[in-house]
Motif scaffolding. Structure first.
Motif, PDB file in Angstrom:
ATOM      1  N   ASN A 134       5.954   4.947 -34.842  1.00  0.00           N
ATOM      2  CA  ASN A 134       6.223   4.867 -33.406  1.00  0.00           C
ATOM      3  C   ASN A 134       7.472   5.698 -33.075  1.00  0.00           C
ATOM      4  N   PRO A 135       7.373   7.033 -33.139  1.00  0.00           N
ATOM      5  CA  PRO A 135       8.554   7.864 -32.897  1.00  0.00           C
ATOM      6  C   PRO A 135       9.103   7.740 -31.477  1.00  0.00           C
ATOM      7  N   ALA A 136       8.270   7.368 -30.515  1.00  0.00           N
ATOM      8  CA  ALA A 136       8.774   7.199 -29.142  1.00  0.00           C
ATOM      9  C   ALA A 136       9.828   6.098 -29.098  1.00  0.00           C
ATOM     10  N   SER A 137       9.621   5.038 -29.871  1.00  0.00           N
ATOM     11  CA  SER A 137      10.572   3.935 -29.878  1.00  0.00           C
ATOM     12  C   SER A 137      11.882   4.333 -30.554  1.00  0.00           C
ATOM     13  N   THR A 138      11.792   5.002 -31.692  1.00  0.00           N
ATOM     14  CA  THR A 138      13.031   5.411 -32.357  1.00  0.00           C
ATOM     15  C   THR A 138      13.751   6.483 -31.536  1.00  0.00           C
ATOM     16  N   HIS A 139      13.017   7.263 -30.769  1.00  0.00           N
ATOM     17  CA  HIS A 139      13.636   8.251 -29.876  1.00  0.00           C
ATOM     18  C   HIS A 139      14.462   7.536 -28.802  1.00  0.00           C
ATOM     19  N   VAL A 140      13.939   6.436 -28.256  1.00  0.00           N
ATOM     20  CA  VAL A 140      14.696   5.643 -27.275  1.00  0.00           C
ATOM     21  C   VAL A 140      15.992   5.157 -27.908  1.00  0.00           C
TER      22      VAL A 140
ATOM     23  N   TYR B 187      11.542  -4.288 -27.128  1.00  0.00           N
ATOM     24  CA  TYR B 187      10.969  -3.829 -25.871  1.00  0.00           C
ATOM     25  C   TYR B 187       9.540  -3.334 -26.051  1.00  0.00           C
ATOM     26  N   TRP B 188       8.838  -3.299 -24.936  1.00  0.00           N
ATOM     27  CA  TRP B 188       7.547  -2.621 -24.837  1.00  0.00           C
ATOM     28  C   TRP B 188       7.363  -2.204 -23.379  1.00  0.00           C
ATOM     29  N   LEU B 189       6.554  -1.188 -23.181  1.00  0.00           N
ATOM     30  CA  LEU B 189       6.322  -0.644 -21.847  1.00  0.00           C
ATOM     31  C   LEU B 189       4.839  -0.378 -21.671  1.00  0.00           C
ATOM     32  N   GLY B 190       4.304  -0.729 -20.512  1.00  0.00           N
ATOM     33  CA  GLY B 190       2.902  -0.465 -20.217  1.00  0.00           C
ATOM     34  C   GLY B 190       2.595   1.021 -20.285  1.00  0.00           C
TER      35      GLY B 190
ATOM     36  N   HIS C 168      -4.475  -1.735 -27.106  1.00  0.00           N
ATOM     37  CA  HIS C 168      -4.453  -1.479 -28.545  1.00  0.00           C
ATOM     38  C   HIS C 168      -3.278  -0.588 -28.948  1.00  0.00           C
ATOM     39  N   ASP C 169      -2.986   0.438 -28.150  1.00  0.00           N
ATOM     40  CA  ASP C 169      -1.913   1.371 -28.504  1.00  0.00           C
ATOM     41  C   ASP C 169      -0.536   0.709 -28.475  1.00  0.00           C
ATOM     42  N   ILE C 170      -0.334  -0.253 -27.596  1.00  0.00           N
ATOM     43  CA  ILE C 170       0.938  -0.981 -27.564  1.00  0.00           C
ATOM     44  C   ILE C 170       1.018  -1.903 -28.773  1.00  0.00           C
ATOM     45  N   ALA C 171      -0.023  -2.671 -28.996  1.00  0.00           N
ATOM     46  CA  ALA C 171      -0.022  -3.638 -30.103  1.00  0.00           C
ATOM     47  C   ALA C 171       0.085  -2.957 -31.466  1.00  0.00           C
ATOM     48  N   SER C 172      -0.546  -1.803 -31.620  1.00  0.00           N
ATOM     49  CA  SER C 172      -0.585  -1.166 -32.944  1.00  0.00           C
ATOM     50  C   SER C 172       0.770  -0.658 -33.406  1.00  0.00           C
ATOM     51  N   THR C 173       1.702  -0.459 -32.482  1.00  0.00           N
ATOM     52  CA  THR C 173       3.013   0.067 -32.877  1.00  0.00           C
ATOM     53  C   THR C 173       4.153  -0.907 -32.604  1.00  0.00           C
ATOM     54  N   THR C 174       3.822  -2.169 -32.396  1.00  0.00           N
ATOM     55  CA  THR C 174       4.864  -3.176 -32.225  1.00  0.00           C
ATOM     56  C   THR C 174       4.772  -4.173 -33.370  1.00  0.00           C
ATOM     57  N   LEU C 175       5.895  -4.809 -33.650  1.00  0.00           N
ATOM     58  CA  LEU C 175       5.953  -5.675 -34.823  1.00  0.00           C
ATOM     59  C   LEU C 175       5.198  -6.984 -34.651  1.00  0.00           C
ATOM     60  N   THR C 176       5.147  -7.528 -33.425  1.00  0.00           N
ATOM     61  CA  THR C 176       4.594  -8.877 -33.272  1.00  0.00           C
ATOM     62  C   THR C 176       3.508  -9.047 -32.222  1.00  0.00           C
ATOM     63  N   ILE C 177       3.191  -8.025 -31.447  1.00  0.00           N
ATOM     64  CA  ILE C 177       2.194  -8.189 -30.382  1.00  0.00           C
ATOM     65  C   ILE C 177       0.791  -8.108 -30.978  1.00  0.00           C
ATOM     66  N   PRO C 178      -0.037  -9.128 -30.735  1.00  0.00           N
ATOM     67  CA  PRO C 178      -1.415  -9.115 -31.254  1.00  0.00           C
ATOM     68  C   PRO C 178      -2.357  -8.337 -30.322  1.00  0.00           C
TER      69      PRO C 178
END
Length: 177
Positions: free
Chosen positions: A135-141, A95-98, A29-39
């Protein structure tokens, strides 16, 4: 087959055997909730279809999806990819990371290497990326690999019934010197 390396990671094109490991990590859920297209939940078997599609895109030169693997253990950790727009000589970085691999610098390492590949080997002029502002972790990357914030589109997407702001970052080949 294209393989890229960093000090800790092996980045290689997705292959059919990656589907099961990918689904275990991405069905979060945490990955999907902050990505544009992952269900969420992530549909069973959808990773295999995605992998086949991205393999075909790579064959045509329209983009590359790299599995992120830990060099020492061989564990599948996530995905980093380029969606190429040949007309404008640019690519979107996605990108996404487990979750077990969060906050260890892996995505910064992987994204930096793929951006270098985009400029040095694909000879692209521009790489851009987008992330929900929540999703500040992504913009930080994005910032850590030298991308510049180019703007935020307010309520630009609707994810799970909620309008979300999306921050856009970009990097030009000339910025890398």
């Amino acid at each position: 087959m294209i393989k890229l390396e960093t000090s800790r990671l092996l980045l290689r094109l997705l292959q059919p055997g990656d589907g099961e490991q990918m689904e275990v990590l991405i069905n979060d859920h945490d990955i999907a909730s902050t990505t544009l297209t992952i269900p969420h939940p992530y549909p069973k078997g959808a990773a295999d279809s995605f992998i086949q599609y991205r393999m075909e895109v790579a064959r045509k030169g329209g983009g590359y999806s790299f599995g992120i693997l830990d060099k020492s253990s061989g564990s599948f950790m996530g995905l980093v990819g380029l969606h190429i727009d040949k007309t404008h000589n640019r690519a979107e970085l996605a990108y996404w990371l487990g979750k077990p691999y969060w906050n260890k610098g892996y995505m910064t390492e992987a994204a930096e290497r793929v951006v270098r590949y985009a400029f040095d080997e694909l000879k692209l002029n521009r790489v851009w990326a987008a992330a929900m502002t929540k999703n500040p972790a992504s913009t930080h990357v994005m910032a850590k690999i030298g991308m510049r914030h180019e703007g935020t589109f307010r309520q630009h997407i609707k994810k799970w019934g909620v309008y979300e702001d999306v921050a856009y970052y970009g990097l030009l080949k000339e910025d890398k010197g």
